[in-house]
Design an enzyme around this catalytic site. Structure first.
Site, PDB file in Angstrom:
ATOM      1  N   GLN A 137       1.803  30.936   3.216  1.00 45.38           N
ATOM      2  CA  GLN A 137       2.391  32.276   3.230  1.00 45.38           C
ATOM      3  C   GLN A 137       2.004  32.926   4.553  1.00 45.38           C
ATOM      4  OE1 GLN A 137       4.416  33.350   0.321  1.00 45.38           O
ATOM      5  NE2 GLN A 137       4.331  31.110   0.277  1.00 45.38           N
ATOM      6  N   GLY A 168       5.306  40.639  -6.079  1.00 51.20           N
ATOM      7  CA  GLY A 168       5.437  39.317  -5.472  1.00 51.20           C
ATOM      8  C   GLY A 168       5.714  39.369  -3.975  1.00 51.20           C
ATOM      9  N   HIS A 169       5.741  38.199  -3.370  1.00 52.08           N
ATOM     10  CA  HIS A 169       5.915  38.134  -1.910  1.00 52.08           C
ATOM     11  C   HIS A 169       7.312  38.564  -1.484  1.00 52.08           C
ATOM     12  CE1 HIS A 169       6.894  33.500  -2.160  1.00 52.08           C
ATOM     13  NE2 HIS A 169       7.545  34.186  -3.066  1.00 52.08           N
ATOM     14  N   ASN A 170       7.345  39.170  -0.316  1.00 47.22           N
ATOM     15  CA  ASN A 170       8.603  39.597   0.321  1.00 47.22           C
ATOM     16  C   ASN A 170       9.296  40.755  -0.380  1.00 47.22           C
ATOM     17  OD1 ASN A 170       8.398  37.396   2.199  1.00 47.22           O
ATOM     18  ND2 ASN A 170       9.115  36.077   0.553  1.00 47.22           N
TER      19      ASN A 170
END
Lengths: 345, 345, 345
Positions: free
Chosen positions: C200, C241-243
């Site tokens: 990541q 969560g990511h993004n």
């Protein structure tokens, strides 16, 4: 080096206050289920469904009730509540319970803090100003006890627990790692453009004989306190909002969330992942099944549920389309019923 | 000072074991999506839906499959599994992977602990008595490794991770901050007045190549161990109860909760926020959609769901009233059907 | 020793920028609800439903709107937004806000870190290389600020907060204990046998005036950054969560979970325990009721819900059987409708 804890059956009968039938000198060095037990192990029969396992068990002794005793061919500890006696026995074999006392050289204990007799403050723990900790309590590595908080006697706070300032904890309370007690309740006043923080001026009061699981969070009150009464057991990753009051001996399973200003009665059981919306109350002895959402007050003891049940995704996709039409389906059905003559089919 | 990591395309082709079509001396200093890539970046095409983006990308190189290669006008890395090659490439550009070794002056490592070669124990970490840590493992700041636990080689525990006592972790395991492994399972025997704690005498066994996300919790077993097999990937804020066994390469998305004594098979995928009640099993290769609740064992591979789907709250309020009447609606419908002559309408 | 914070009403009127009707020398030493207030306390009336409580309150002063003023017989602070003025008043009485400055002897601050004026780095906190912290920020005991992260001015990170490397945080941000910012997003490429980790490489950017509750987690982006815009308020145990990109002034209640790559608009309110699946967007000013699951993009402002509502478990068991048959029930109903003559019953 593995520490071995062992007792004779005679010692166990005495410690558990139950009757022994069999060899009082038999040495027991651990617990196991009827199926898995080897020689030297103590097992138990609580649910009569498993009575057939008595015949084949290799346990050296079994805790069971008097009416099951005839089916057991090995040593017996006769208890009116075998599962409770098993619970008490398990505590006797807990290697984690071994105790130190003192303050680890790396711990930071403020000079105004007062520590009871036989406390242990572990490595890198932090005890802030004005804290009072009762006798024989254990504060684990990396735990932080905020300014002015009070912790009772015989408490066990595992590693990396956080208490904010001015929290009060009773005796014999076990807090697992990652627990956060006394963070700010979630309160804001919206002024039309932004959320203005409402400082959370209350605190958290935790009774005695409470256990709180890993990474659970209990927020401090806005004006009054959040209260967790005696004997409450809270599992991991549970969230309790500000100003809640959780009644004595209530059990809250993992990942449940209770919003703010909720009063929950005594002897309730909240199933895992259940949710309770804010500003409602729940009567004594209410049980919720897993992942239930309570969106109105519950005034009567009983068991409650929500959710659709699980199904294959292909089936589910068809049904959720119909759920959206459910009110219309119901009305269309009523219309048809009016068209047809009354009376039995 | 920002560290820049760069490779030539020739080096990347060799490291990723893929074929290069283009300029082997081209320097790549990072990864980006086809749309966002600038010169110097490596991108990838995995889903054919995005093939049209190949025409306009400014990436200096693209990882793609042989059958897409013709549509790409820049340098290419040809891979049978472009997404997997992208994953491996991403690891090469991870600045977080840079390593130290040794023990930080502020860390507390018990004199009986055994540390492998090239380990790093970071600031204010605590390693208790009898712990064994394998080669090249990293224990982050503020992390606590409880008495007697064993950690394999090439593990990475980020800051503020907690392992209780006697936990066993394989090789190449990544634990994110706030993870708690080995807290007590949630077990009590109710004696009619209060909950008597069942000491949790088992532990947790974690295999190799496991990753566990921030603030996830895995409880120790009551008598036996909780087991997480090789290759399992667990997202943030997941709760795994005591005595569970999670099969190899199963993936559990964020905020899922698995109650105690559940056996989950291999290669399952639990969608985010899903729940599994205790004492059931789930077969291999089962998929759950988000926020599904599994309340009975699942014996067959497949995709499963629960829930009603989302709708405007005004519509929803009408429908949930009808959900309460659903059994009655069904019976009334059956009654009407009996009244009407059989045969096609 | 309990610190007492007090103001005269004249001072409060000036600090809150509201009009005073009454005794400017009256001393106020705390806040309380109309019902619970004693002499010396300041109360407020925001919801007209409680206007009758004005008659009996023992508060020494009440914040209320001009049109309610006649019903109040004690000192008054007249505000166009009484609840907002109460929020601002509460901040004045917050004992937790008392500040230190400096670096505690037990904290580990890397020599390359840059600390602003009047910062405080508390006991056993860790500040890694290259970190920059703005003026008057507070890093609580046991907190870890990862390499290269930047923290703005007047931030308050409570005990045991974790920032990974290269995270960026604006001004006036409050992070509660157990918060983890910048752990790896949950990304893997499955190669047919195992999950290959996608490093990541993005980070997390948090705006100003953001508050994040205890044990909440915000993952770093895969390639781009995860973004939390100004004024966002996130409760406890929330997972982002990511993004993801969370728009300005959105409020996310406890235990909610937002999967990866979700864009949420401005001024949204996600009820407690709600879930949002990955790769969708939610428009501005969307409200979700508690435990709703959003599985498709929402393009229009409004209030949305899912779930069945709660009922007695015996009733529920019958109804969930029928839910499984709902598509068939709907079709059977349509068939009956065809058999019957059109027109009103």
């Amino acid at each position: 080096v593995t520490k071995v804890i062992s007792y004779t059956l005679g010692e166990l009968a005495s410690l558990l206050k139950v009757a022994l039938e069999g060899d009082e000198r038999c040495v027991i060095d651990g617990l196991a289920s009827l199926q898995d037990a080897q020689a030297g192990k103590l097992s138990f029969l609580s649910n009569p469904v498993y009575i057939s396992q008595l015949a084949d068990t290799r346990a050296s002794a079994v805790i069971l009730s008097a009416d099951m005793a005839n089916a057991c061919r090995t040593n017996k500890l006769i208890s009116p509540q075998p599962y409770v006696s098993y619970a008490r026995a398990s505590q006797l074999f807990d290697r984690a319970a071994v105790k130190h006392s003192g303050v680890h050289a790396s711990a930071c204990v403020d000079k105004t803090a007062i520590l009871g007799k036989d406390c242990y403050i572990a490595a890198n723990a932090v005890v802030e100003a004005g804290v009072v900790i009762g006798n024989s309590s254990y504060i684990g590595p990396g735990s932080v006890i905020g300014e002015g908080s009070r912790v009772g006697a015989r408490c066990r706070f595992h590693a990396n627990v956080t208490l904010y300032h001015d929290v009060s904890v009773g005796d014999h309370v076990e807090l697992h790692s990652g627990v956060v007690i006394g963070a700010d309740g979630f309160g804001f006043a919206f002024n039309g453009r932004e959320s203005v923080k409402i400082a959370q001026l209350g605190s958290v009061i935790i009774g005695s004989h409470v256990e709180i699981g890993a990474c659970s969070t209990i927020d401090r009150g806005a004006l009054e306190n959040t209260v967790i009464e005696d004997g409450v057991k809270i599992d991991n990753q549970v969230q309790i909002g500000h100003n809640c009051k959780i009644g004595e001996h209530t059990v809250i399973c993992g990942c449940s969330a209770v919003a703010g200003s909720v009063r929950i009665g005594r002897y309730c059981v909240l199933g895992g992942g259940s949710g309770v919306v804010g500003h409602i109350h729940i009567a004594d002895r209410v049980k919720l099944s897993a992942m239930s959402l309570v969106s109105q007050s519950i005034d009567e003891a009983g068991t409650y549920s929500s959710g659709t049940g699980l199904m294959e995704t292909t089936v589910w996709k068809k049904n959720i389309v119909r759920f959206r039409q459910l009110d219309s389906i119901s009305k269309r059905l009523a219309k048809l019923e009016k068209k047809l003559p009354r009376g039995k089919a």
